[in-house]
Design a protein around this motif. Structure first.
Motif, PDB file in Angstrom:
ATOM      1  N   CYS A  68       9.545   1.847   4.760  1.00 55.57           N
ATOM      2  CA  CYS A  68       9.657   3.195   4.206  1.00 55.57           C
ATOM      3  C   CYS A  68       8.302   3.804   3.880  1.00 55.57           C
ATOM      4  CB  CYS A  68      10.527   3.194   2.954  1.00 55.57           C
ATOM      5  SG  CYS A  68       9.752   2.434   1.526  1.00 55.57           S
ATOM      6  N   GLN A  79       6.671   6.222   0.849  1.00 57.36           N
ATOM      7  CA  GLN A  79       6.983   6.646  -0.511  1.00 57.36           C
ATOM      8  C   GLN A  79       5.834   7.463  -1.085  1.00 57.36           C
ATOM      9  OE1 GLN A  79       6.922   3.406  -3.463  1.00 57.36           O
ATOM     10  NE2 GLN A  79       6.531   2.046  -1.738  1.00 57.36           N
ATOM     11  N   ILE A 119      13.098   6.637   4.547  1.00 57.73           N
ATOM     12  CA  ILE A 119      13.395   5.358   5.182  1.00 57.73           C
ATOM     13  C   ILE A 119      13.017   5.447   6.655  1.00 57.73           C
ATOM     14  CG2 ILE A 119      15.187   3.664   5.706  1.00 57.73           C
ATOM     15  CD1 ILE A 119      14.690   3.947   2.716  1.00 57.73           C
TER      16      ILE A 119
END
Length: 92
Positions: free
Chosen positions: A14, A16, A66
């Protein structure tokens, strides 16, 4: 105690982006704006904040993208979804 910080990170699962803003205040008030599927672990992050800060209005934002669909924290029950669509067709 006014401050701002941000963090951006990416791995194979992912991407972030974190952003934390604080403004001086007599009491500690922490607000999270995070994806709903992470609400179950919000209390862990709240404890970390309380261990580090005793006062202030603190806003914590987290944006997650994701990259691998198989790592999503949920799955779709396709047979149940098809049944729901059938019901919708009947009632439409």
């Amino acid at each position: 105690m006014t401050g701002f910080g941000s963090y951006e990170g990416c791995d194979e699962i992912c991407f972030q982006y974190w952003e934390i803003r604080s403004v001086n205040s007599k009491n500690l008030n922490v607000r999270f704006k995070i994806p709903s599927y992470l609400r179950s672990i919000e209390h862990i992050w709240l404890k970390e904040v309380k261990d580090s800060a005793s006062r202030g209005n603190i806003d914590i934002y987290l944006n997650v993208k994701i990259l691998k669909q198989e790592e999503l924290p949920f799955s779709i029950n396709e047979s149940l979804l098809n049944v729901l669509f059938d019901y919708l067709d009947r009632f439409a």
